[in-house]
Design a protein around this motif. Structure first.
Motif, short mmCIF file in Angstrom:
data_model
loop_
_atom_site.label_atom_id
_atom_site.label_comp_id
_atom_site.label_asym_id
_atom_site.label_seq_id
_atom_site.Cartn_x
_atom_site.Cartn_y
_atom_site.Cartn_z
N ARG A 179 0.92 -1.10 -0.02
CA ARG A 179 0.09 0.08 -0.05
C ARG A 179 1.03 1.28 0.08
O ARG A 179 1.91 1.08 0.58
CB ARG A 179 -0.69 0.00 1.28
CG ARG A 179 -1.81 -0.96 1.12
CD ARG A 179 -2.58 -1.05 2.62
NE ARG A 179 -3.62 -2.04 2.91
CZ ARG A 179 -4.71 -2.27 2.22
NH1 ARG A 179 -5.22 -1.06 1.38
NH2 ARG A 179 -5.59 -3.34 2.54
N PRO A 180 0.57 2.35 -0.63
CA PRO A 180 1.53 3.53 -0.89
C PRO A 180 1.60 4.09 0.66
O PRO A 180 2.70 4.80 0.80
CB PRO A 180 0.69 4.42 -1.64
CG PRO A 180 -0.35 3.43 -2.61
CD PRO A 180 -0.46 2.41 -1.81
N GLU A 181 0.65 4.03 1.22
CA GLU A 181 0.75 4.63 2.70
C GLU A 181 1.71 3.96 3.84
O GLU A 181 1.97 4.38 4.59
CB GLU A 181 -0.53 4.81 3.60
CG GLU A 181 -1.49 3.75 3.77
CD GLU A 181 -2.37 3.02 2.92
OE1 GLU A 181 -1.94 3.43 1.39
OE2 GLU A 181 -3.43 2.60 2.98
N LYS A 182 1.93 2.84 3.06
CA LYS A 182 2.82 1.90 3.97
C LYS A 182 4.33 1.86 3.57
O LYS A 182 5.31 1.42 4.38
CB LYS A 182 2.33 0.42 4.24
CG LYS A 182 1.12 0.07 4.88
CD LYS A 182 1.57 -0.06 6.20
CE LYS A 182 0.50 -0.35 7.16
NZ LYS A 182 0.88 -0.54 8.54
N LYS A 183 4.66 2.42 2.47
CA LYS A 183 6.03 2.28 1.77
C LYS A 183 7.15 2.94 2.67
O LYS A 183 8.17 2.52 3.05
CB LYS A 183 5.88 2.76 0.30
CG LYS A 183 5.88 4.32 0.08
CD LYS A 183 6.10 4.98 -1.10
CE LYS A 183 5.98 6.32 -1.08
NZ LYS A 183 5.38 6.96 -2.10
N ASP A 184 6.67 4.22 3.12
CA ASP A 184 7.71 4.91 4.09
C ASP A 184 8.12 4.26 5.03
O ASP A 184 9.32 4.07 5.60
CB ASP A 184 7.18 6.33 4.37
CG ASP A 184 7.12 7.23 3.22
OD1 ASP A 184 7.72 7.28 2.38
OD2 ASP A 184 6.34 8.27 3.35
N GLU A 185 7.05 3.70 5.76
CA GLU A 185 7.36 2.59 7.03
C GLU A 185 8.23 1.47 6.60
O GLU A 185 9.36 1.12 7.33
CB GLU A 185 6.18 2.39 7.63
CG GLU A 185 6.04 2.30 9.14
CD GLU A 185 4.67 1.63 9.49
OE1 GLU A 185 4.65 0.87 10.42
OE2 GLU A 185 3.72 2.25 9.29
N VAL A 186 7.94 0.92 5.70
CA VAL A 186 8.67 -0.34 5.23
C VAL A 186 10.06 0.04 4.72
O VAL A 186 11.22 -0.63 5.34
CB VAL A 186 8.09 -1.01 3.92
CG1 VAL A 186 8.88 -2.02 3.37
CG2 VAL A 186 6.62 -1.47 4.30
N LEU A 187 10.35 1.11 3.88
CA LEU A 187 11.59 1.55 3.66
C LEU A 187 12.54 2.00 4.82
O LEU A 187 13.67 1.76 4.83
CB LEU A 187 11.55 2.48 2.61
CG LEU A 187 10.77 2.02 1.11
CD1 LEU A 187 10.45 3.16 0.36
CD2 LEU A 187 11.94 1.30 0.41
N ALA A 188 11.99 2.81 5.71
CA ALA A 188 12.66 3.21 6.95
C ALA A 188 13.05 2.14 7.68
O ALA A 188 14.38 2.22 8.33
CB ALA A 188 11.98 4.01 7.70
N GLU A 189 12.10 1.10 7.92
CA GLU A 189 12.90 -0.10 8.77
C GLU A 189 13.68 -1.01 8.08
O GLU A 189 14.86 -1.40 8.71
CB GLU A 189 11.34 -1.08 9.03
CG GLU A 189 11.38 -1.83 9.89
CD GLU A 189 11.40 -1.20 11.40
OE1 GLU A 189 12.08 -1.99 12.42
OE2 GLU A 189 11.08 -0.16 11.50
N LEU A 190 13.74 -1.13 6.87
CA LEU A 190 14.66 -1.91 6.05
C LEU A 190 15.77 -1.35 6.04
O LEU A 190 17.15 -1.65 6.33
CB LEU A 190 14.21 -2.20 4.49
CG LEU A 190 13.15 -3.25 4.29
CD1 LEU A 190 12.31 -3.06 3.00
CD2 LEU A 190 13.84 -4.61 4.53
N SER A 191 15.98 0.33 6.03
CA SER A 191 17.07 0.98 6.10
C SER A 191 17.83 0.88 7.13
O SER A 191 19.04 0.69 7.43
CB SER A 191 16.83 2.49 5.67
OG SER A 191 17.90 3.27 5.69
N THR A 192 17.15 1.09 8.51
CA THR A 192 17.83 0.71 9.59
C THR A 192 18.29 -0.69 9.83
O THR A 192 19.41 -0.91 10.65
CB THR A 192 16.72 1.09 10.68
OG1 THR A 192 15.67 0.43 10.73
CG2 THR A 192 16.54 2.49 10.93
#
Lengths: 139, 108
Positions: free
Chosen positions: B9-22
């Motif tokens: 979902r577009p509203e979940k992408k930031d959360e997913v990417l931030a978590e993967l980055s950390t």
């Protein structure tokens, strides 16, 4: 049969297209994407980049503090940058030639952010016009 | 090396990417896409919406990182405790070779 996915700078789209034609590959699909790469941890490289960006970003209207903040956000690895994703279908024996052509066209003096090339296996391809499948469908 | 294509979902992408980055998986490519799943779109009144906006995230990771990444995406991209239709899909495909253009070398 291989699928070559190349992520390149927006500005290098034209150069990549020319390089592909020169390499004898005319067909490709391109999409505008947003991307970011591996985190650069080497402090010297980051420092060099920062200096370059700061010298580009300053003019009589901008505040030094704001510019530095902006430049830092560019370099901390969390920001997504616009890139072009090329998808090229190729015969196995042409893959090294295409990779060479794309890589040479896209290498810049900036280094970081020049892009990545992925090579994926493809099981089958079908040309819609004639219905031919397999290697004959590529070009 | 594996290519992980995730539709979220577009509203979940930031959360997913931030978590993967950390977690150390910073490199990613994303595209805005439209699509439908096995629910055949959404029906609201008489209208059927079968082009639902989603975000496609492309990541190439080493084989041993596959489970970590997939588990992480699954836990974040899911909505509600049971998950909902439209939460997305993950596809994994093999990658034969990877080249970094700036270095001119093979490998991530």
């Amino acid at each position: 049969m291989k699928e070559i996915m190349a992520i390149v700078r927006m500005k290098k789209t034209g150069a990549t297209k020319k390089a592909l034609v020169a390499a004898g590959v005319a067909g490709f699909t391109a999409v505008k994407v947003l991307g970011r790469g591996n985190l650069v941890t080497d402090p010297q490289t980051i420092e060099e980049c920062k200096e370059k960006l700061l010298s580009m970003g300053m003019d009589e209207f901008s505040e030094a503090e704001d510019t530095e903040k902006m430049v830092n956000s560019f370099l901390d690895g969390s920001r997504f940058f616009p890139r072009r994703l090329f998808t090229i279908l190729a015969h196995d024996e042409d893959v090294p030639r295409i990779i060479e052509a794309v890589a040479n066209a896209n290498r810049t003096e900036y280094g970081i952010g020049d892009g990545t090339i992925f090579v994926l296996p493809v099981f089958d391809a079908v040309r819609v016009r004639t219905g031919e499948a397999g290697d004959a469908a590529i070009w | 090396m594996l290519l992980i294509r995730t539709i979220v979902r577009p509203e979940k992408k930031d959360e997913v990417l931030a978590e993967l980055s950390t977690a150390g998986f910073n490199a990613a490519t994303m595209v805005d896409v439209v699509g439908r799943g096995k629910q055949k779109g959404i029906k609201i009144g008489g209208m059927v919406y079968d082009e639902i906006p989603k975000t496609l995230i492309l990541m190439v990771v080493p084989e041993d990182a596959k489970d970590t990444v997939i588990k992480m995406i699954l836990s974040i991209a899911k909505t509600g405790t049971e998950g909902t239709f439209g939460d997305g899909k993950i596809f994994v495909s093999p990658v034969d070779e990877v080249y970094t253009i700036s270095k001119g070398t093979q490998g991530l």
